[in-house]
Design a protein around this motif. Structure first.
Motif, short mmCIF file in Angstrom:
data_model
loop_
_atom_site.label_atom_id
_atom_site.label_comp_id
_atom_site.label_asym_id
_atom_site.label_seq_id
_atom_site.Cartn_x
_atom_site.Cartn_y
_atom_site.Cartn_z
N PRO A 81 -4.67 -4.75 6.14
CA PRO A 81 -4.02 -4.89 4.83
C PRO A 81 -4.07 -3.58 4.05
O PRO A 81 -4.88 -2.69 4.32
CB PRO A 81 -4.86 -5.99 4.16
CG PRO A 81 -6.18 -5.94 4.86
CD PRO A 81 -5.89 -5.55 6.27
N ALA A 82 -3.19 -3.47 3.07
CA ALA A 82 -3.14 -2.33 2.14
C ALA A 82 -2.84 -1.01 2.84
O ALA A 82 -3.25 0.05 2.38
CB ALA A 82 -4.46 -2.22 1.37
N MET A 83 -2.10 -1.05 3.93
CA MET A 83 -1.67 0.18 4.60
C MET A 83 -0.21 0.43 4.28
O MET A 83 0.58 -0.49 4.10
CB MET A 83 -1.84 0.06 6.12
CG MET A 83 -3.27 -0.08 6.59
SD MET A 83 -4.27 1.38 6.24
CE MET A 83 -3.52 2.57 7.35
N GLN A 84 0.14 1.72 4.19
CA GLN A 84 1.55 2.07 4.00
C GLN A 84 2.28 1.84 5.31
O GLN A 84 1.95 2.44 6.33
CB GLN A 84 1.68 3.52 3.56
CG GLN A 84 3.13 3.93 3.33
CD GLN A 84 3.26 5.39 2.95
OE1 GLN A 84 2.27 6.07 2.80
NE2 GLN A 84 4.50 5.85 2.82
N LEU A 85 3.28 0.96 5.29
CA LEU A 85 3.93 0.54 6.52
C LEU A 85 5.37 1.03 6.58
O LEU A 85 6.06 1.14 5.56
CB LEU A 85 3.90 -0.98 6.64
CG LEU A 85 2.52 -1.64 6.61
CD1 LEU A 85 2.67 -3.15 6.59
CD2 LEU A 85 1.69 -1.20 7.80
N LEU A 86 5.81 1.29 7.78
CA LEU A 86 7.21 1.57 8.06
C LEU A 86 7.69 0.42 8.94
O LEU A 86 7.34 0.34 10.11
CB LEU A 86 7.36 2.92 8.76
CG LEU A 86 8.75 3.57 8.79
CD1 LEU A 86 8.64 5.01 9.29
CD2 LEU A 86 9.72 2.81 9.66
#
Length: 359
Positions: free
Chosen positions: A180-185
């Motif tokens: 969670p709370a990761m910058q995702l593409l």
């Protein structure tokens, strides 16, 4: 001392080299030069310039020292891989020490480094897309393709070792699950207007994804959606072919589907495996060309059903050909139906004979 006392030099120029009268590098700043070229101190012009540019620099050094004037020059600088970039520089005599010149460049080596880095990144992205295409062609199943895809995608990013990939396709999952709370593409996999899955990429480093990386993943998503469609169609086709083979296998007479070049596409012949892919006249009748008065030829030419009977050594055969038509009416193939009518002929002859006897 002179260099470090002139703060403005660092502001005005990204690169500064001190050369002797032979063009050998005595000092280089900033560290960009060494990152691009390696250890530059002691390098002669031929070590870091193309042959023509090395000659241009030597002549400019001599002129600057003799005339005490500034000169502009365009030089082709080689990097570690042997590639070249055009550099615009100013060459000036170093007044504090005889036999020394300054080579000043504005955004020169930095530009080369950035261009090199950008080229390498574009190469990685193109390689990634090429390998995705290869995997689509070579993977036997969609599961095998998705097993391979995360590794391929990671190689296309700036920091492959720090990049993580997760793929969800229906109930199947591949790669690593994003914390969670990761910058995702994210890239959705859309098939026939419906969401079929998602490719999710993130980095263990606190970095933003490049615009080119977004573009690369958009293309990966598009290619993957097409691949899923291909696998589904292939699966549907294989299931349809299996059902067709079961149905054909229940028919005692020989049935074959031929293309417009007489090639056998599917057949219920016991030797179907050897027949498929071969021309019917070559496989069944050992001929080099279509048989004379062949119903298949007539059906191909006219687009109408045709039939013909012939007697073998002991049996009487009937061959019927039914054209397969496209929506526009053109013939796309022929269904060939071959039946042993020996017994039927005998019964017919007996009936005729009985009628004659009765009359």
């Amino acid at each position: 001392v002179f260099i470090h006392s002139c703060g403005d030099v660092d502001e005005l120029f990204d690169d500064l080299l001190i050369l002797d009268e032979a063009g050998v590098i005595l000092y280089a700043m900033p560290r960009t030069a060494e990152r691009v070229l390696g250890e530059v101190t002691g390098m002669a012009p031929s070590d870091w310039l193309s042959p023509l540019s090395a000659d241009v620099l030597l002549r400019a050094v001599r002129t600057a020292l003799e005339s005490s004037t500034w000169l502009d020059a365009s030089l082709r600088l080689k990097n570690r891989e042997g590639d070249e970039a055009v550099l615009e520089v100013a060459i000036a005599p170093f007044r504090r020490t005889r036999g020394r010149v300054l080579v000043l460049g504005r955004n020169l080596l930095v530009s080369l480094l950035e261009a090199d880095e950008e080229r390498r990144e574009r190469e990685k992205e193109l390689t990634c897309l090429y390998q995705v295409g290869q995997a689509i062609e070579e993977a036997p199943t969609v599961e095998a393709f998705f097993e391979e895809l995360p590794v391929i995608i990671r190689r296309g990013f700036r920091y492959p070792s720090q990049t993580r990939v997760h793929i969800q396709y229906g109930e199947l999952q591949f790669g690593e699950v994003a914390p969670p709370a990761m910058q995702l593409l994210d890239r959705d996999l859309v098939i026939g207007g419906e969401l079929a899955g998602t490719i999710r990429v993130w980095s263990l480093q606190d970095v933003s994804f490049l615009g080119e990386e977004h573009q690369m993943m958009a293309e990966v998503g598009r290619m993957t959606s097409k691949a899923i469609e291909k696998y589904r169609q292939g699966l549907d086709l294989e299931q349809s072919l299996r059902r067709l083979r079961v149905l054909l296998g229940a028919i005692p007479d020989r049935i074959a589907l031929l293309d417009t070049n007489y090639n056998v596409l599917i057949s219920n012949d016991p030797e179907a495996e050897s027949a498929v892919g071969h021309r019917c006249y070559g496989h069944y009748y050992r001929r080099r060309g279509p048989c004379v008065d062949c119903p298949v030829t007539e059906a191909l030419e006219t687009g109408r059903p045709a039939s013909r009977s012939w007697r073998g050594r002991r049996r009487l055969w009937e061959l019927k050909a039914f054209p397969v038509l496209r929506e526009d009416g053109r013939v796309d193939g022929v269904v060939e139906y071959v039946k042993d009518v020996t017994q039927e002929q005998r019964v017919q002859e007996q009936l005729v004979h009985a009628d004659k006897m009765a009359s």
